[in-house]
Every structure is written in structure tokens, then in C-alpha cells.
Design a protein around this motif. Structure first.
Motif, mmCIF file in Angstrom:
data_model
loop_
_atom_site.group_PDB
_atom_site.id
_atom_site.type_symbol
_atom_site.label_atom_id
_atom_site.label_comp_id
_atom_site.label_asym_id
_atom_site.label_seq_id
_atom_site.Cartn_x
_atom_site.Cartn_y
_atom_site.Cartn_z
ATOM 1 N N SER A 60 0.823 -1.208 0.000
ATOM 2 C CA SER A 60 0.000 0.000 0.000
ATOM 3 C C SER A 60 0.857 1.258 0.000
ATOM 4 O O SER A 60 0.546 2.247 -0.670
ATOM 5 C CB SER A 60 -0.935 0.011 1.213
ATOM 6 O OG SER A 60 -1.868 -1.039 1.143
ATOM 7 N N GLU A 61 1.949 1.220 0.768
ATOM 8 C CA GLU A 61 2.853 2.376 0.820
ATOM 9 C C GLU A 61 3.466 2.644 -0.551
ATOM 10 O O GLU A 61 3.564 3.792 -0.983
ATOM 11 C CB GLU A 61 3.952 2.120 1.853
ATOM 12 C CG GLU A 61 3.440 2.050 3.288
ATOM 13 C CD GLU A 61 4.532 1.698 4.281
ATOM 14 O OE1 GLU A 61 5.705 1.579 3.831
ATOM 15 O OE2 GLU A 61 4.234 1.560 5.479
ATOM 16 N N ILE A 64 0.639 4.086 -2.833
ATOM 17 C CA ILE A 64 0.304 5.488 -2.536
ATOM 18 C C ILE A 64 1.361 6.421 -3.124
ATOM 19 O O ILE A 64 1.049 7.478 -3.687
ATOM 20 C CB ILE A 64 0.172 5.697 -1.011
ATOM 21 C CG1 ILE A 64 -1.103 5.016 -0.497
ATOM 22 C CG2 ILE A 64 0.140 7.185 -0.679
ATOM 23 C CD1 ILE A 64 -1.249 5.030 1.005
ATOM 24 N N ARG A 68 0.530 9.280 -5.973
ATOM 25 C CA ARG A 68 0.862 10.704 -5.787
ATOM 26 C C ARG A 68 1.689 11.247 -6.946
ATOM 27 O O ARG A 68 1.571 12.421 -7.316
ATOM 28 C CB ARG A 68 1.610 10.894 -4.472
ATOM 29 C CG ARG A 68 0.745 10.730 -3.233
ATOM 30 C CD ARG A 68 1.590 10.752 -1.972
ATOM 31 N NE ARG A 68 0.760 10.640 -0.765
ATOM 32 C CZ ARG A 68 1.254 10.435 0.452
ATOM 33 N NH1 ARG A 68 2.579 10.332 0.611
ATOM 34 N NH2 ARG A 68 0.447 10.341 1.493
ATOM 35 N N LYS A 77 -5.794 11.233 -3.613
ATOM 36 C CA LYS A 77 -6.381 11.392 -2.280
ATOM 37 C C LYS A 77 -7.517 10.403 -2.066
ATOM 38 O O LYS A 77 -7.680 9.838 -0.981
ATOM 39 C CB LYS A 77 -6.887 12.826 -2.114
ATOM 40 C CG LYS A 77 -7.330 13.156 -0.697
ATOM 41 C CD LYS A 77 -7.705 14.629 -0.576
ATOM 42 C CE LYS A 77 -8.127 14.968 0.859
ATOM 43 N NZ LYS A 77 -8.493 16.410 0.984
ATOM 44 N N GLU A 80 -6.011 7.047 -1.308
ATOM 45 C CA GLU A 80 -5.535 6.990 0.073
ATOM 46 C C GLU A 80 -6.692 6.762 1.036
ATOM 47 O O GLU A 80 -6.560 5.990 1.999
ATOM 48 C CB GLU A 80 -4.800 8.281 0.427
ATOM 49 C CG GLU A 80 -3.451 8.441 -0.272
ATOM 50 C CD GLU A 80 -2.709 9.686 0.177
ATOM 51 O OE1 GLU A 80 -2.556 9.866 1.398
ATOM 52 O OE2 GLU A 80 -2.288 10.474 -0.692
ATOM 53 N N LYS A 84 -7.275 3.406 3.555
ATOM 54 C CA LYS A 84 -7.537 3.477 4.998
ATOM 55 C C LYS A 84 -8.713 2.585 5.374
ATOM 56 O O LYS A 84 -8.736 1.985 6.455
ATOM 57 C CB LYS A 84 -7.822 4.923 5.397
ATOM 58 C CG LYS A 84 -6.597 5.815 5.424
ATOM 59 C CD LYS A 84 -6.945 7.231 5.847
ATOM 60 C CE LYS A 84 -5.714 8.127 5.838
ATOM 61 N NZ LYS A 84 -6.060 9.533 6.206
#
Length: 367
Positions: A60-61, A64, A68, A77, A80, A84
């Protein structure tokens, strides 16, 4: 197959995936045999590529960071936010262990939490895109979400302004105690251009061509530039706003900066104009309010009800496919009634036919 230096290599694509292999310093004949077997194994599904194992939260990191850099800020956004929501359900799981039934359970749980179908669908779209990128980056061989269906979304929340509602909204916008005093122009501009909120906020003065009556829209949602014709209302607004000095943007705040977010003044105007209603679905009562994006829907609907063809609507509004633009080919109920009543006028004096027809109609109807 090709040779680089004294080494032979196989390099080809199959089902959207690239396969490469080095055979070392061997003869061309042996390299051809290995290449042929390699290709056959891939085509028959016998070749198993080595996959890198990675946890959902770790991947996921990476995703993301990719979003971006490569996606529009608003889309990144949204990704992201979805991650969550996905995290409590998939954290601690290896990416390769995620399967369709696990995702179906996620859908069921989110539905129990009374989340809107559109919200759940956006999460599924993010997860699907993540897994597609995992394939491209060598973490997965296939995407398990192929058979997972999204929820049917309720599009009835689309609100097309009546002319009376438009007058009330513009009146309330004019009352707002803003230093920049742009709100009424902003709403009226959206109603007559059909541009998306982000497109309007990014509109620069050098994108406006008053003489040729055209607005050049760049950096769009579909990443394709387009030109919007300028009617008299748009020309009057733009002529006035082009005179504003100290800013390169058509719509700016009192410091001359381009707009980033919709101010609360708009939502107060919506409230004071009475553009809120209650809707009951599945026994749950929910308040629905008019959104800025509904100005775009109003524009499209008015184009459709004015007789604009589908191609024209698509080009002006920036739709890539007819599917979205088709919604504007279905006019509002009051417009349908007016169209049907036109048949009465066309019939005129012959509305009830001849005297013989009237007698036959009273006796049981025309044949």
C-alpha cells in the motif's frame, strides 16, 4: 531472441506480460532450442515465474507513492482514503493470499456498516488497481478480483435545477459577504459552460479567447484538452473577470490566488435557497443537498432538452464515451409532458376527427 556480446537472450510478450531470460554464452542452435521450449512452457502455462512476497500494508505504501506521482491529486487522495478503509480487513495478509471471497466478505461488512454503494465501489476500484499494479511490478501473476461485481449505484441524487431554483441560488450567492465577490459569477459560469469544478478553478486568463468566443480547457479529468464555445452569458462574465488584475486565474480569492476548494459560502447559499430535500431509502431517511457538480448536470440536461445531439454534448462536456453523456438524452418529466402536449397543437381542429368519427368513438371507439 537476440544476442548481446557473446550471450543469447529470449525476450517476448504474452497476455500483457513480458518474459525475459538469459541463456549465457552458448551456441545459437542451443539458444534457439531453449527459446522454443521457454515460449512453449509460457504458452501452455507450465512456466512459473518467481513472485516476490509482500504484505498488503507494505505494498500500500508503494502504491500510494505511485498514485501521488502519477495520478491527479484528487484521485490520489481518493485512493488513500480507500486504502484506509481497506487496511483493517487486509492488514497482515500477503498480497498473494487475497482472493475473491475475501473481497466479497469485505463488501458484506461495509454494507452492514451502511456505507453507500458508491463509496464501497470506489474502494473496490482502488483495490483492483492496486492488484493490477502488483502484476505489473512482479508481485502477482493474476488479479483475483476479475469475478467480483460492484454494487449498483443510485444515480437519482443527480439534481437538475429548475429555472426558479436557479434564481433563488443566484440571489443567495449575491448576498454572501465575500471579499472577492466571485460566487455568483462562479455558479453562473458553471451553469453555462458545463465545466468540472477543477477545470474552472484551473482556468487561466490566457485560456480564454474572447474574439473567437472559445474557452480552452486543459489538464482535464480525461487528460484531453477541449474547446468550449462561449455564449453571451459566458462572454459577459469573462469580459468582467479578465479585467481583474493581480491574478492569472479567472476565478481567484481576494489575494489573487487560484481557488483550491469550494468555500462554505456556496453551501450556505444552497441552504438558504432551500436546495435541500429528504430522501427515504430502505427505511432510512437521509438529507440530500444540491452539489456544485449538479451545475454541470443541469448544463448537460438543458443541452439535451434543447435538442443537442449526443456527439455535441460529448465534445462540449469532455466525455470520452457515449455512456455518461447518454444520461442527458433523458429529459426531465415536465419537459416530456411539454413535448407530448405539442401533439395537441399539431392536431389543431382535427383533434377529434370528423363527425362520423365522433359517433363511432362514442359507440365503442375508432377502428
Amino acid at each position: 531472441m537476440y544476442q548481446r556480446g557473446d550471450k543469447w537472450y529470449s525476450d517476448f510478450w504474452h497476455d500483457g506480460r513480458r518474459y525475459t531470460k538469459s541463456w549465457g554464452s552458448i551456441s545459437k542452435t542451443i539458444a534457439k532450442e531453449k527459446d522454443r521450449k521457454f515460449r512453449t512452457d509460457v504458452l501452455e502455462g507450465k512456466y512459473m515465474t518467481r513472485r516476490r512476497r509482500i504484505l498488503f500494508e507494505t505494498f500500500s505504501e508503494k502504491y500510494i507513492e505511485y498514485a501521488r506521482l502519477n495520478k491527479r491529486p484528487k484521485t490520489a487522495k481518493r485512493n488513500e482514503s480507500s486504502i484506509k478503509m481497506l487496511m483493517p480487513y487486509f492488514k497482515g495478509k500477503l498480497l498473494e493470499t487475497i482472493h475473491a471471497f475475501m473481497v466479497e466478505q469485505y463488501k458484506t461488512q461495509r454494507k452492514k456498516e451502511q456505507k453507500a454503494p458508491a463509496t464501497i465501489n470506489r474502494d473496490l476500484e482502488t483495490l483492483n488497481n492496486m492488484l493490477n499494479m502488483a502484476i505489473e511490478w512482479g508481485y502477482l501473476s493474476s488479479n483475483p478480483l476479475g469475478g467480483v461485481k460492484k454494487f449498483t449505484e443510485d444515480n437519482e441524487k443527480t439534481w437538475v435545477l429548475s429555472h426558479e431554483e436557479e434564481e433563488k441560488l443566484l440571489e443567495e450567492c449575491e448576498k454572501r459577504p465575500q471579499k472577492a465577490k466571485y460566487l455568483q459569477d462562479l455558479v453562473l459560469f458553471a451553469l453555462h459552460s458545463g465545466m468540472r469544478q477543477g477545470e474552472i478553478f484551473n482556468l487561466r486568463k490566457d485560456h480564454v479567447k474572447l474574439q473567437s468566443r472559445a474557452i480552452w480547457v486543459v489538464d482535464t479529468k480525461t487528460h484531453e484538452n477541449r474547446s468550449i464555445p462561449m455564449n453571451d452569458t459566458l462572454r459577459d462574465i469573462l469580459t468582467k473577470r479578465l479585467r481583474i488584475s493581480g491574478s492569472d486565474y479567472i476565478f481567484c480569492n481576494h489575494r489573487g490566488q487560484g481557488l483550491q476548494v469550494l468555500t462554505n459560502a456556496f453551501w450556505r447559499a444552497v441552504h438558504d435557497a432551500g436546495l435541500e430535500k429528504w430522501k427515504t431509502k430502505d427505511g432510512v431517511k437521509k438529507k440530500v443537498r444540491f452539489r456544485f457538480h449538479d451545475l454541470r448536470h443541469t448544463f448537460g440536461s438543458r443541452l439535451g432538452m434543447s435538442g443537442a445531439d449526443l456527439k455535441t454534448i460529448m465534445e462540449i462536456m469532455g466525455h470520452k464515451t457515449p455512456k455518461v453523456a447518454m444520461r442527458y438524452q433523458h429529459p426531465a418529466p415536465d419537459h416530456k409532458l411539454r413535448m407530448v402536449k405539442m401533439l395537441d397543437k399539431q392536431a389543431g381542429a382535427k383533434k377529434y376527427g370528423t363527425k362520423a368519427d365522433k359517433i363511432q368513438l362514442l359507440n365503442g371507439g375508432l377502428v
